[in-house]
Design an enzyme around this catalytic site. Sequence first.
Site, PDB file in Angstrom:
ATOM      1  N   SER A 681       0.845  -1.190   0.000  1.00  0.00           N
ATOM      2  CA  SER A 681       0.000   0.000   0.000  1.00  0.00           C
ATOM      3  C   SER A 681       0.889   1.251   0.000  1.00  0.00           C
ATOM      4  O   SER A 681       1.665   1.448  -0.918  1.00  0.00           O
ATOM      5  CB  SER A 681      -0.963  -0.044   1.188  1.00  0.00           C
ATOM      6  OG  SER A 681      -1.979   0.900   1.038  1.00  0.00           O
ATOM      7  N   ASP A 774      -9.786  -3.823  -5.466  1.00  0.00           N
ATOM      8  CA  ASP A 774      -9.193  -2.940  -4.461  1.00  0.00           C
ATOM      9  C   ASP A 774      -9.741  -1.528  -4.650  1.00  0.00           C
ATOM     10  O   ASP A 774      -9.633  -0.946  -5.732  1.00  0.00           O
ATOM     11  CB  ASP A 774      -7.667  -2.949  -4.614  1.00  0.00           C
ATOM     12  CG  ASP A 774      -6.946  -2.289  -3.451  1.00  0.00           C
ATOM     13  OD1 ASP A 774      -7.580  -1.505  -2.722  1.00  0.00           O
ATOM     14  OD2 ASP A 774      -5.746  -2.544  -3.286  1.00  0.00           O
ATOM     15  N   HIS A 806      -8.193  -4.890  -1.094  1.00  0.00           N
ATOM     16  CA  HIS A 806      -6.915  -4.333  -0.656  1.00  0.00           C
ATOM     17  C   HIS A 806      -6.166  -5.289   0.263  1.00  0.00           C
ATOM     18  O   HIS A 806      -4.937  -5.320   0.272  1.00  0.00           O
ATOM     19  CB  HIS A 806      -7.181  -3.012   0.073  1.00  0.00           C
ATOM     20  CG  HIS A 806      -5.948  -2.178   0.268  1.00  0.00           C
ATOM     21  ND1 HIS A 806      -5.217  -1.668  -0.769  1.00  0.00           N
ATOM     22  CD2 HIS A 806      -5.325  -1.773   1.406  1.00  0.00           C
ATOM     23  CE1 HIS A 806      -4.194  -0.970  -0.291  1.00  0.00           C
ATOM     24  NE2 HIS A 806      -4.231  -1.028   1.022  1.00  0.00           N
TER      25      HIS A 806
END
Length: 834
Positions: A681, A774, A806
């Site tokens: 991320s 995501d 995600h």
Amino acid sequence: MNVKEATNAHDEHQNGLAVPEAKRVPKERTFHGDTFIDNYEWLRDKESQDARDYVAAQNRYCEQRMAPLASLRKTLFEEFKSHVQETDMSVPTRMDGYWYFTRTKQGEQYAVQCRVPIRGADDWDPPTVEAGVPLDGEQVVFDTNAEAQGHDFFRVGGMDISKDGRWMLYGADTSGDERYDFRIRDLETGDELEERFEGIGGACFTPDAQWVFYVLLDGAWRPYAVMRHRVGTPVTDDVEVYREADERFWVGIGLSFDERNIVIGTGSKTTTEVLMLSTDDPEGEFRAFIPREPDVEYDVSFSRFEGAGEHGEDIPLAVVYHNALNPNFEIDVIDMRSHEPPYRLGEGVRVAVGSPYGCEHGDEVEPGASEMPIGTPYSNPCNPAILQGAHGLGIEGISIHRHYVALQYRAESLTHIAVMTKDAAAEDFLAGRPWKFTELVPHALEDDWDVDESVDEINEERAEVWGALDQLAAAQGEGSAVHGVSRKAMTSSDGATADAMPGETRRLYSIGVGGNPSYDAPRMRYSFSSYTRPGELHDIDPATGEDRLLKRATVLGGFEPREYMERRVWVTARDGERIPVSLVWRRDVPACDSAMFVTGYGAYEISSDPGFSVSRISMLDRGVLYAVPHIRGGGEMGRAWYEQGHLLNKKHSFEDFVDAVRALQRAGLASPARTVADGGSAGGLLMGAVANMAPECFAGVEADVPFVDALTSILDPSLPLTVTEWDEWGDPLHNADVYRYMKEYTPYENAPSDANDARVAVFPKIFITTSMNDTRVLYVEPMKWLARLQRAGVDAVAKIEVEAGHGGTSGRYKQWEEISYENAWCLSMMGITH
């Protein structure tokens, strides 16, 4: 032959496989007088056949490239399973009239939520749960395995049970897009009510289960409004009770700890507000406890000192946590007998206050504080004795129960908790003196390395390497000095450190208060773990100090914590700041010219704290040095640590990571040719940035759901989460300085674009993971990055999940397979193939 043809020919020759070629469709992106030609923006249309074909081709290519690692992947998966007690139980937690716990069973992907009735009002000792043996009166509350049948992805998005234990409100996500469908179930009959709350962000019951309050999501996936529903009526009759107009703010809903209020929490990255409504009046109007102030964060809870008044009456308390007067937060306790609403931040008795040193607004607390090093020892007359002289002190919260008070804080880059009895807290409060907390420190293992000072004699070669660090520190250049050679941790008995920052921390752990949902519980539960010690759950009686181990995570396969070592050293970055770095390795393997797995995050004030991982054992047993640079942008050293790694200071995060890696390599602890970096991320953005900045430091880089096309995303306010992210990264849409700064580091624009880039010759191999559903980091970001890298001739592959979000896949065995898949690639980049 053109550059692209030459590159493809090289890849085909090197790997025996053709790299999928992304078509180039130039699109101009012009802001603030700057034009960027984006050749791969067409991939954003995930419904287009071209995009789907490209994703499918990349998945096929990845599988072909990973095929030689099939044996290693299987070995790692079996090693993972060999360490896990697949059939297991949690320690029951009391809530209202039941003990709740979970069971996991070998072969099942998910846990089963269970409960048994309490044995009486004074029943505070949890029942013993055994595998395969149901307790008297045991009831299955929620069998996730049954609920997940027919779904490739399944994740529970919240579960709330009425006070009488009959009704359950629960949500589920079956695609990974973090939109949850909520239902109401009668736990006595198993029947569900007709009401359906589709695609929402979260929900809660009132204690009597007569009302549901839930949060709506807008087109940008922002929780923005709260609805009220009367159970048993049509959802079409629901009423909107709150709407957040500011697109920087997210909205949440829940009950206060004492269940006397329904609470709406709304906040941006820098500002929060709490609105409340009595559960006795669910159709009333929500009111702000304290109206929001720009760049001020606060939270509030309510409690009382029972029988502490002059005539034996209770003293009602408001406990306010805020940063209005100190950037590293403080805790104020307000006597509500004498303080009538409306309230203001700063009222009441200050119980604890953080350090202003190094903070942007530190000078408002103490002249010159902003220019002080973050690690400068801090003292304040109102603070408890255990906080005096702490380095990087940040206050994280306080909880007040019927029998005890618990304080949570950060210092010396680690988490801490302290406790005291409720009676003692009341006495200190009424006397106007600092509260006398006692810090909880986990017990060391007998004869373990962290208490045995002679342990380094076992391996003279390793001792020589560590001993050489002081000599190297002065000659590193560009800030890459390493400090970590002392034989003892510089920690005094009361928990505060000595006057100088510790050169080495031998005992690393994360500790926190948890599993205490009942106000009346006579004992406090807390948990801790470290990189080498599996998690433990304890409870303690603050009045007597009696500490009981409730459960230690079982690690099978002959795992012995004493066979591994961990310590935290400090690296001097190029601007002079000292960066803590955690190191973990197998005790009988010299930490010398090792293969190294290095991971980091450094964003959103999220700390990368010590924690145990079963999958890490396989790496350590293969001689890998595991390293975690705790870079700025995280929260390890309080608010200043975050401030110095976000907005127009964001490059510090990348520089800290690179400087830490270089320092470890120059010190002879790790080999660049066998170093692999990993991050996900915002940590994926970190991976892309450091690969561009210092490609020679890494053999490989794994980037999970990476935020690598940051500038494109943050420029588009119509995308999910963009406007809320401006407080974290800056607003490049309206601010030319932010635009230019972000463009200097964002990975996609700065990655090699063709084979003429000199970095290609030394660029690390890249492994990318992403998910089509995501909503936090859209799949298009890593796919565009992949296309650009591959065209330049960089060896890059991507594994793209079709049904996930995600957080990747759901189900524990699926997740273990994914971890084994990723770790097999990382080990292969280190030259380890078995």
